[in-house]
Scaffold this motif. Sequence first.
Motif, PDB file in Angstrom:
ATOM      1  N   LYS A   2      38.772  20.633  32.485  1.00  0.00           N
ATOM      2  CA  LYS A   2      37.898  20.727  32.485  1.00  0.00           C
ATOM      3  C   LYS A   2      38.315  22.372  32.440  1.00  0.00           C
ATOM      4  CE  LYS A   2      32.476  21.016  32.142  1.00  0.00           C
ATOM      5  NZ  LYS A   2      31.542  20.330  32.567  1.00  0.00           N
ATOM      6  N   LEU A   3      37.396  23.501  32.094  1.00  0.00           N
ATOM      7  CA  LEU A   3      38.191  24.808  32.511  1.00  0.00           C
ATOM      8  C   LEU A   3      36.281  24.768  33.780  1.00  0.00           C
ATOM      9  CD1 LEU A   3      39.321  26.749  30.259  1.00  0.00           C
ATOM     10  CD2 LEU A   3      40.488  26.126  32.085  1.00  0.00           C
ATOM     11  N   LEU A   4      36.478  25.300  34.295  1.00  0.00           N
ATOM     12  CA  LEU A   4      34.869  26.098  35.282  1.00  0.00           C
ATOM     13  C   LEU A   4      34.841  26.748  35.664  1.00  0.00           C
ATOM     14  CD1 LEU A   4      35.626  23.265  38.006  1.00  0.00           C
ATOM     15  CD2 LEU A   4      34.376  22.711  35.811  1.00  0.00           C
ATOM     16  N   THR A   5      36.030  27.683  36.287  1.00  0.00           N
ATOM     17  CA  THR A   5      35.665  29.562  36.890  1.00  0.00           C
ATOM     18  C   THR A   5      37.125  30.129  36.345  1.00  0.00           C
ATOM     19  OG1 THR A   5      33.867  29.245  37.703  1.00  0.00           O
ATOM     20  CG2 THR A   5      34.763  30.934  38.015  1.00  0.00           C
ATOM     21  N   LEU A   6      37.231  31.551  35.968  1.00  0.00           N
ATOM     22  CA  LEU A   6      37.923  32.644  35.549  1.00  0.00           C
ATOM     23  C   LEU A   6      37.543  33.017  36.061  1.00  0.00           C
ATOM     24  CD1 LEU A   6      40.981  32.773  34.565  1.00  0.00           C
ATOM     25  CD2 LEU A   6      39.600  33.635  31.767  1.00  0.00           C
ATOM     26  N   VAL A   7      38.532  34.921  36.748  1.00  0.00           N
ATOM     27  CA  VAL A   7      38.391  35.145  37.642  1.00  0.00           C
ATOM     28  C   VAL A   7      40.078  36.041  37.281  1.00  0.00           C
ATOM     29  CG1 VAL A   7      37.665  36.495  39.539  1.00  0.00           C
ATOM     30  CG2 VAL A   7      37.207  34.735  39.411  1.00  0.00           C
ATOM     31  N   ILE A   8      39.298  37.059  36.874  1.00  0.00           N
ATOM     32  CA  ILE A   8      40.356  38.670  36.169  1.00  0.00           C
ATOM     33  C   ILE A   8      40.147  39.499  37.034  1.00  0.00           C
ATOM     34  CG2 ILE A   8      41.881  38.996  34.444  1.00  0.00           C
ATOM     35  CD1 ILE A   8      39.581  37.151  32.054  1.00  0.00           C
ATOM     36  N   SER A   9      41.016  39.901  37.673  1.00  0.00           N
ATOM     37  CA  SER A   9      40.410  41.622  38.026  1.00  0.00           C
ATOM     38  C   SER A   9      41.951  42.739  37.393  1.00  0.00           C
ATOM     39  CB  SER A   9      40.605  41.485  39.193  1.00  0.00           C
ATOM     40  OG  SER A   9      39.918  42.667  40.319  1.00  0.00           O
ATOM     41  N   ASN A  10      41.678  43.669  36.747  1.00  0.00           N
ATOM     42  CA  ASN A  10      42.647  44.797  37.363  1.00  0.00           C
ATOM     43  C   ASN A  10      44.491  44.020  35.880  1.00  0.00           C
ATOM     44  OD1 ASN A  10      43.330  47.162  37.429  1.00  0.00           O
ATOM     45  ND2 ASN A  10      45.573  46.458  38.398  1.00  0.00           N
ATOM     46  N   ILE A  11      43.429  43.212  34.128  1.00  0.00           N
ATOM     47  CA  ILE A  11      44.270  42.717  34.301  1.00  0.00           C
ATOM     48  C   ILE A  11      44.052  42.952  32.237  1.00  0.00           C
ATOM     49  CG2 ILE A  11      45.485  41.111  32.378  1.00  0.00           C
ATOM     50  CD1 ILE A  11      46.414  41.100  35.623  1.00  0.00           C
ATOM     51  N   ALA A  12      44.588  44.176  31.733  1.00  0.00           N
ATOM     52  CA  ALA A  12      44.696  44.379  30.788  1.00  0.00           C
ATOM     53  C   ALA A  12      43.326  45.516  30.732  1.00  0.00           C
ATOM     54  CB  ALA A  12      44.883  43.108  29.264  1.00  0.00           C
ATOM     55  N   PRO A  13      42.315  44.939  29.258  1.00  0.00           N
ATOM     56  CA  PRO A  13      41.276  46.135  29.394  1.00  0.00           C
ATOM     57  C   PRO A  13      40.152  45.507  30.822  1.00  0.00           C
ATOM     58  CG  PRO A  13      41.315  43.805  27.971  1.00  0.00           C
ATOM     59  CD  PRO A  13      42.139  43.926  28.639  1.00  0.00           C
ATOM     60  N   TYR A  14      40.708  44.365  31.545  1.00  0.00           N
ATOM     61  CA  TYR A  14      39.680  43.701  32.388  1.00  0.00           C
ATOM     62  C   TYR A  14      40.128  44.114  33.526  1.00  0.00           C
ATOM     63  CZ  TYR A  14      37.998  40.487  29.014  1.00  0.00           C
ATOM     64  OH  TYR A  14      37.473  39.807  28.485  1.00  0.00           O
ATOM     65  N   ARG A  15      39.360  46.315  33.739  1.00  0.00           N
ATOM     66  CA  ARG A  15      39.833  46.537  35.522  1.00  0.00           C
ATOM     67  C   ARG A  15      39.043  46.329  36.457  1.00  0.00           C
ATOM     68  NH1 ARG A  15      42.131  52.790  33.617  1.00  0.00           N
ATOM     69  NH2 ARG A  15      43.690  51.939  31.140  1.00  0.00           N
ATOM     70  N   ARG A  16      37.333  45.897  36.283  1.00  0.00           N
ATOM     71  CA  ARG A  16      37.195  45.610  37.484  1.00  0.00           C
ATOM     72  C   ARG A  16      36.879  44.330  37.217  1.00  0.00           C
ATOM     73  NH1 ARG A  16      32.396  49.469  36.274  1.00  0.00           N
ATOM     74  NH2 ARG A  16      33.334  51.372  36.369  1.00  0.00           N
ATOM     75  N   ARG A  17      36.725  43.334  38.228  1.00  0.00           N
ATOM     76  CA  ARG A  17      36.713  42.345  38.580  1.00  0.00           C
ATOM     77  C   ARG A  17      35.598  41.699  37.415  1.00  0.00           C
ATOM     78  NH1 ARG A  17      34.355  38.777  43.554  1.00  0.00           N
ATOM     79  NH2 ARG A  17      35.690  36.518  42.887  1.00  0.00           N
ATOM     80  N   GLN A  18      36.403  40.427  36.690  1.00  0.00           N
ATOM     81  CA  GLN A  18      35.078  39.531  35.633  1.00  0.00           C
ATOM     82  C   GLN A  18      35.152  38.432  36.416  1.00  0.00           C
ATOM     83  OE1 GLN A  18      33.455  41.146  33.189  1.00  0.00           O
ATOM     84  NE2 GLN A  18      34.442  42.723  34.630  1.00  0.00           N
ATOM     85  N   ILE A  19      33.982  37.353  35.959  1.00  0.00           N
ATOM     86  CA  ILE A  19      33.967  36.286  36.392  1.00  0.00           C
ATOM     87  C   ILE A  19      32.909  35.203  35.137  1.00  0.00           C
ATOM     88  CG2 ILE A  19      32.805  34.532  38.110  1.00  0.00           C
ATOM     89  CD1 ILE A  19      32.732  36.663  40.405  1.00  0.00           C
ATOM     90  N   ILE A  20      34.498  34.461  34.282  1.00  0.00           N
ATOM     91  CA  ILE A  20      33.690  33.681  33.706  1.00  0.00           C
ATOM     92  C   ILE A  20      33.672  32.055  34.452  1.00  0.00           C
ATOM     93  CG2 ILE A  20      33.890  32.614  31.146  1.00  0.00           C
ATOM     94  CD1 ILE A  20      36.038  35.464  30.744  1.00  0.00           C
ATOM     95  N   GLU A  21      32.387  31.751  33.744  1.00  0.00           N
ATOM     96  CA  GLU A  21      31.699  30.355  34.587  1.00  0.00           C
ATOM     97  C   GLU A  21      31.666  29.305  33.625  1.00  0.00           C
ATOM     98  OE1 GLU A  21      28.236  31.060  37.138  1.00  0.00           O
ATOM     99  OE2 GLU A  21      29.613  32.252  38.661  1.00  0.00           O
ATOM    100  N   PHE A  22      32.734  29.017  33.190  1.00  0.00           N
ATOM    101  CA  PHE A  22      32.632  28.043  32.024  1.00  0.00           C
ATOM    102  C   PHE A  22      31.971  27.265  31.978  1.00  0.00           C
ATOM    103  CE2 PHE A  22      37.007  30.268  31.031  1.00  0.00           C
ATOM    104  CZ  PHE A  22      37.335  30.341  30.015  1.00  0.00           C
TER     105      PHE A  22
END
Length: 96
Positions: A2-22
Amino acid sequence: MKLLTLVISNIAPYRRRQIIEFDQLPDLFLVYGPTGSGKSTIFDCVCLALYNKTSGEVEKGNPVYPVGNVIGHISLKFEVSGQVFVIEREYKKDKG
């Protein structure tokens, strides 16, 4: 798993820190948006965190890359059989 949280920072279109709380989403959800908005990048980042490669990497090289000279960061928190795991990965842009 089960995915819980994904944090993406400075990857492809996500230049700012993005948090996805699945874990805050319903069991069934839709990822939508215009072409180029980063929908596939979300799933590529999950694959990168788990396997250090994406589904398209074999055919055309890694489509997920850091922007500029800043290090890209992916963090994935997930649960398996009641145990919680966190994977952290950093990526530098290849020279060339």
